[in-house]
Motif scaffolding. Structure first.
Motif, PDB file in Angstrom:
ATOM      1  N   VAL A 163     -16.751  36.601 -24.632  1.00 17.97           N
ATOM      2  CA  VAL A 163     -15.331  36.928 -24.796  1.00 17.97           C
ATOM      3  C   VAL A 163     -15.205  37.678 -26.129  1.00 17.97           C
ATOM      4  N   GLY A 164     -13.985  37.764 -26.671  1.00 16.30           N
ATOM      5  CA  GLY A 164     -13.809  38.432 -27.966  1.00 16.30           C
ATOM      6  C   GLY A 164     -13.114  39.781 -27.837  1.00 16.30           C
ATOM      7  N   ARG A 165     -12.586  40.060 -26.618  1.00 17.63           N
ATOM      8  CA  ARG A 165     -11.833  41.299 -26.410  1.00 17.63           C
ATOM      9  C   ARG A 165     -10.338  40.973 -26.412  1.00 17.63           C
ATOM     10  N   GLU A 166      -9.563  41.877 -25.867  1.00 20.99           N
ATOM     11  CA  GLU A 166      -8.124  41.623 -25.708  1.00 20.99           C
ATOM     12  C   GLU A 166      -7.978  40.342 -24.880  1.00 20.99           C
ATOM     13  N   LEU A 167      -7.099  39.454 -25.334  1.00 22.57           N
ATOM     14  CA  LEU A 167      -7.053  38.104 -24.770  1.00 22.57           C
ATOM     15  C   LEU A 167      -6.809  38.078 -23.261  1.00 22.57           C
ATOM     16  N   GLY A 168      -5.897  38.963 -22.801  1.00 26.93           N
ATOM     17  CA  GLY A 168      -5.568  38.983 -21.377  1.00 26.93           C
ATOM     18  C   GLY A 168      -6.789  39.295 -20.525  1.00 26.93           C
ATOM     19  N   VAL A 169      -7.613  40.227 -20.993  1.00 30.90           N
ATOM     20  CA  VAL A 169      -8.826  40.617 -20.245  1.00 30.90           C
ATOM     21  C   VAL A 169      -9.805  39.447 -20.214  1.00 30.90           C
ATOM     22  N   ASP A 170      -9.997  38.835 -21.370  1.00 30.68           N
ATOM     23  CA  ASP A 170     -10.945  37.703 -21.433  1.00 30.68           C
ATOM     24  C   ASP A 170     -10.481  36.542 -20.556  1.00 30.68           C
ATOM     25  N   MET A 171      -9.203  36.229 -20.632  1.00 27.48           N
ATOM     26  CA  MET A 171      -8.733  35.063 -19.883  1.00 27.48           C
ATOM     27  C   MET A 171      -8.754  35.323 -18.377  1.00 27.48           C
ATOM     28  N   ALA A 172      -8.548  36.576 -17.992  1.00 29.06           N
ATOM     29  CA  ALA A 172      -8.654  36.911 -16.563  1.00 29.06           C
ATOM     30  C   ALA A 172     -10.085  36.648 -16.091  1.00 29.06           C
ATOM     31  N   ALA A 173     -11.050  36.993 -16.925  1.00 22.01           N
ATOM     32  CA  ALA A 173     -12.455  36.768 -16.557  1.00 22.01           C
ATOM     33  C   ALA A 173     -12.756  35.273 -16.481  1.00 22.01           C
ATOM     34  N   ARG A 175     -10.657  32.828 -15.967  1.00 20.99           N
ATOM     35  CA  ARG A 175      -9.952  32.258 -14.818  1.00 20.99           C
ATOM     36  C   ARG A 175     -10.722  32.544 -13.525  1.00 20.99           C
ATOM     37  N   ALA A 176     -11.161  33.785 -13.371  1.00 13.45           N
ATOM     38  CA  ALA A 176     -11.891  34.180 -12.159  1.00 13.45           C
ATOM     39  C   ALA A 176     -13.211  33.407 -12.044  1.00 13.45           C
ATOM     40  N   LEU A 177     -13.865  33.218 -13.163  1.00 17.44           N
ATOM     41  CA  LEU A 177     -15.151  32.485 -13.136  1.00 17.44           C
ATOM     42  C   LEU A 177     -14.926  31.028 -12.732  1.00 17.44           C
ATOM     43  N   ARG A 178     -13.924  30.406 -13.327  1.00 17.83           N
ATOM     44  CA  ARG A 178     -13.666  28.992 -12.988  1.00 17.83           C
ATOM     45  C   ARG A 178     -13.279  28.872 -11.505  1.00 17.83           C
ATOM     46  N   ALA A 179     -12.448  29.816 -11.039  1.00 16.88           N
ATOM     47  CA  ALA A 179     -12.005  29.750  -9.638  1.00 16.88           C
ATOM     48  C   ALA A 179     -13.201  29.890  -8.696  1.00 16.88           C
ATOM     49  N   GLU A 180     -14.115  30.811  -9.011  1.00 21.82           N
ATOM     50  CA  GLU A 180     -15.258  31.045  -8.123  1.00 21.82           C
ATOM     51  C   GLU A 180     -16.309  29.929  -8.228  1.00 21.82           C
ATOM     52  N   LEU A 181     -16.557  29.462  -9.452  1.00 22.63           N
ATOM     53  CA  LEU A 181     -17.679  28.537  -9.651  1.00 22.63           C
ATOM     54  C   LEU A 181     -17.282  27.076  -9.454  1.00 22.63           C
ATOM     55  N   GLY A 182     -15.987  26.798  -9.562  1.00 24.45           N
ATOM     56  CA  GLY A 182     -15.521  25.424  -9.367  1.00 24.45           C
ATOM     57  C   GLY A 182     -15.625  24.586 -10.632  1.00 24.45           C
ATOM     58  N   VAL A 202      -5.026  30.718 -30.236  1.00 26.75           N
ATOM     59  CA  VAL A 202      -4.396  30.782 -28.904  1.00 26.75           C
ATOM     60  C   VAL A 202      -5.491  30.709 -27.836  1.00 26.75           C
ATOM     61  N   ALA A 203      -6.560  31.481 -28.046  1.00 28.73           N
ATOM     62  CA  ALA A 203      -7.655  31.522 -27.066  1.00 28.73           C
ATOM     63  C   ALA A 203      -8.265  30.141 -26.869  1.00 28.73           C
ATOM     64  N   SER A 204      -8.469  29.416 -27.968  1.00 26.50           N
ATOM     65  CA  SER A 204      -9.137  28.112 -27.861  1.00 26.50           C
ATOM     66  C   SER A 204      -8.321  27.171 -26.975  1.00 26.50           C
ATOM     67  N   ARG A 205      -6.985  27.255 -27.078  1.00 32.93           N
ATOM     68  CA  ARG A 205      -6.144  26.365 -26.256  1.00 32.93           C
ATOM     69  C   ARG A 205      -6.236  26.754 -24.782  1.00 32.93           C
ATOM     70  N   ARG A 206      -6.239  28.053 -24.545  1.00 35.10           N
ATOM     71  CA  ARG A 206      -6.306  28.487 -23.142  1.00 35.10           C
ATOM     72  C   ARG A 206      -7.687  28.196 -22.549  1.00 35.10           C
ATOM     73  N   HIS A 208      -9.573  25.770 -23.353  1.00 30.72           N
ATOM     74  CA  HIS A 208      -9.572  24.321 -23.098  1.00 30.72           C
ATOM     75  C   HIS A 208      -8.928  24.014 -21.752  1.00 30.72           C
ATOM     76  N   GLU A 209      -7.833  24.715 -21.464  1.00 30.90           N
ATOM     77  CA  GLU A 209      -7.151  24.496 -20.171  1.00 30.90           C
ATOM     78  C   GLU A 209      -8.055  24.855 -18.987  1.00 30.90           C
ATOM     79  N   PHE A 210      -8.937  25.834 -19.195  1.00 33.97           N
ATOM     80  CA  PHE A 210      -9.872  26.214 -18.119  1.00 33.97           C
ATOM     81  C   PHE A 210     -11.129  25.338 -18.111  1.00 33.97           C
ATOM     82  N   GLY A 211     -11.132  24.308 -18.931  1.00 33.08           N
ATOM     83  CA  GLY A 211     -12.283  23.411 -18.959  1.00 33.08           C
ATOM     84  C   GLY A 211     -13.495  24.020 -19.645  1.00 33.08           C
ATOM     85  N   VAL A 212     -13.262  24.981 -20.542  1.00 40.17           N
ATOM     86  CA  VAL A 212     -14.374  25.570 -21.315  1.00 40.17           C
ATOM     87  C   VAL A 212     -14.683  24.605 -22.458  1.00 40.17           C
ATOM     88  N   SER A 213     -15.978  24.273 -22.628  1.00 42.05           N
ATOM     89  CA  SER A 213     -16.307  23.130 -23.484  1.00 42.05           C
ATOM     90  C   SER A 213     -16.499  23.469 -24.965  1.00 42.05           C
TER      91      SER A 213
END
Ligand code: MUC
Ligand code: MG
Length: 365
Positions: A163-173, A175-182, A202-206, A208-213
């Motif tokens: 990650v480390g790019r524009e937040l919207g782009v990173d979070m879309a990625a 989100r998509a990874l969590r949705a696909e991988l479970g 802001v990123a760290s909170r989001r 966390h919501e996606f279960g990133v450890s």
């Protein structure tokens, strides 16, 4: 046993596809193979990946450090005397990857001389480790395709997301990874200093919501107060990687509150200093994970030996998949990731053989 000769051989091996991260991009493996020969005919190997965006080293600087600065103190030395050798090498500051490769080659020699694999000499905590895959920057679709390939072909279930790019782009990625991988897969993230402190919080909170450890290097650690604000505000641990590249650097980072977990890389601290860092962290109750310096096959074998050697490391997935980006390499026997795991080699030392035809083909000196 005495060191007779040390060589630094530049390689150029094409990639299947580029690998991007917030601080740089790799398009080919321009690694330096360090080869140390002893007077009784043993040959030890190490691999130095030049990472100018992390250590300031290039293939040319690594070759110059090994040939001009290190060779004069290494020739005639006993490979078992790694502490004495390191003291001599440390008269030159920095040059982390060059020193790391020399240390790995010395342990390869020591293992061969003792008839024991390196992971056994380190402490034999495990015979294999769980593999983690580092997903390079791309569109969400590309990043998902990369992860799915690793999951389906190699059984990998732990992923470090760049990650480390524009937040919207990173979070879309993410989100998509969590949705696909479970929910069953382990996800952690690495920003390679790409964000400022406010964005990282802001990123760290989001995340966390996606279960990133965990969140590695969210911002430049030299932004001292910004980094401390992130560590305080983040619901997930902040991992030191490029800001924690020496034993003293790790101690300072932990004491200053800049990091809460540490990525340990054989490519920069060899086996000797990696083990010291792990011991320091273990005593402090700080998690250590084996990271990947976008290693080739030799560096991967070394990373697995470290992970299998020390129990604090064997507990966590080890980043081992980057060699799969390369179209080929110089090892006679490639590593094999099966069912999401990679085993330590059972032969003495690192247990690697260099294929002479491949070496002749890929060396560029
Ligand atoms: C990582 O963990 O950061 C990218 C830059 C670097 O120094 O290492 C890689 C992976
Ligand atoms: Mg990192």
């Amino acid at each position: 046993m005495k060191i007779d000769r040390i060589e630094a051989i530049p390689l150029a091996i094409p990639y299947r596809r580029p690998f991007g991260f917030a601080s740089g991009r790799v398009t080919a493996a321009d690694h330096v193979l360090v080869r140390i020969t002893t007077d009784d005919g043993l040959v030890g190997h190490g691999e130095a990946p030049p990472r100018p965006y992390t250590y300031g080293e290039t293939a040319a600087s690594i070759i110059a450090a090994v040939s001009d600065l290190f060779a004069p103190v290494l020739v005639g030395a006993d490979p078992f005397a790694r502490e004495r050798i390191r003291a001599d090498l440390d008269r030159t500051v920095a040059n982390n990857a060059a020193k790391g490769a020399v240390d790995v080659a010395l342990w390869d020699l020591v293992g061969q001389a003792c008839g024991q694999p390196v992971h056994v000499l380190l402490g034999h905590a495990a015979d294999d480790v769980r593999a983690a895959h580092m997903i390079g920057l791309g569109t969400p679709k590309e990043m998902v395709a990369d992860a799915v390939e690793m999951r389906d072909e190699h059984g990998v279930d732990a992923f470090k997301i760049k990650v480390g790019r524009e937040l919207g782009v990173d979070m879309a990625a993410v989100r998509a990874l969590r949705a696909e991988l479970g929910d069953g897969v382990e996800l952690y993230a690495d920003a390679n200093r790409g964000w400022d402190a406010d964005t990282a919080i802001v990123a760290s909170r989001r995340l966390h919501e996606f279960g990133v450890s965990m969140l590695e290097e969210p911002n430049p650690a030299a932004d001292v107060l910004g980094r401390r604000r992130i560590v305080t505000a983040s619901p997930i641990p902040v991992v030191g990687d490029e800001s924690t590249i020496t034993l003293g650097g790790v101690a300072r980072s932990l004491l200053d509150g800049d990091s809460e977990a540490i990525s340990v890389k054989v490519a920069r601290t060899g086996f000797t200093d990696s083990a010291k860092i792990v011991g320091l962290c273990e005593g402090l109750g700080v998690t250590t994970v084996v990271g990947n310096q976008i290693d080739g096959m030799l560096g991967t074998v070394a990373s697995v030996a470290l992970g299998c050697g020390l129990r604090a490391l064997a507990r966590h997935p080890v980043e081992v998949t980057n060699y799969l980006l390369m179209t080929d390499d110089v090892l006679a026997e490639p590593p094999v990731i099966a069912d999401g795991r990679l085993a330590a080699r059972q032969e003495p030392g690192l247990g690697v053989t260099i294929d002479p035809d491949k070496l002749a083909h890929y060396r560029v000196d």
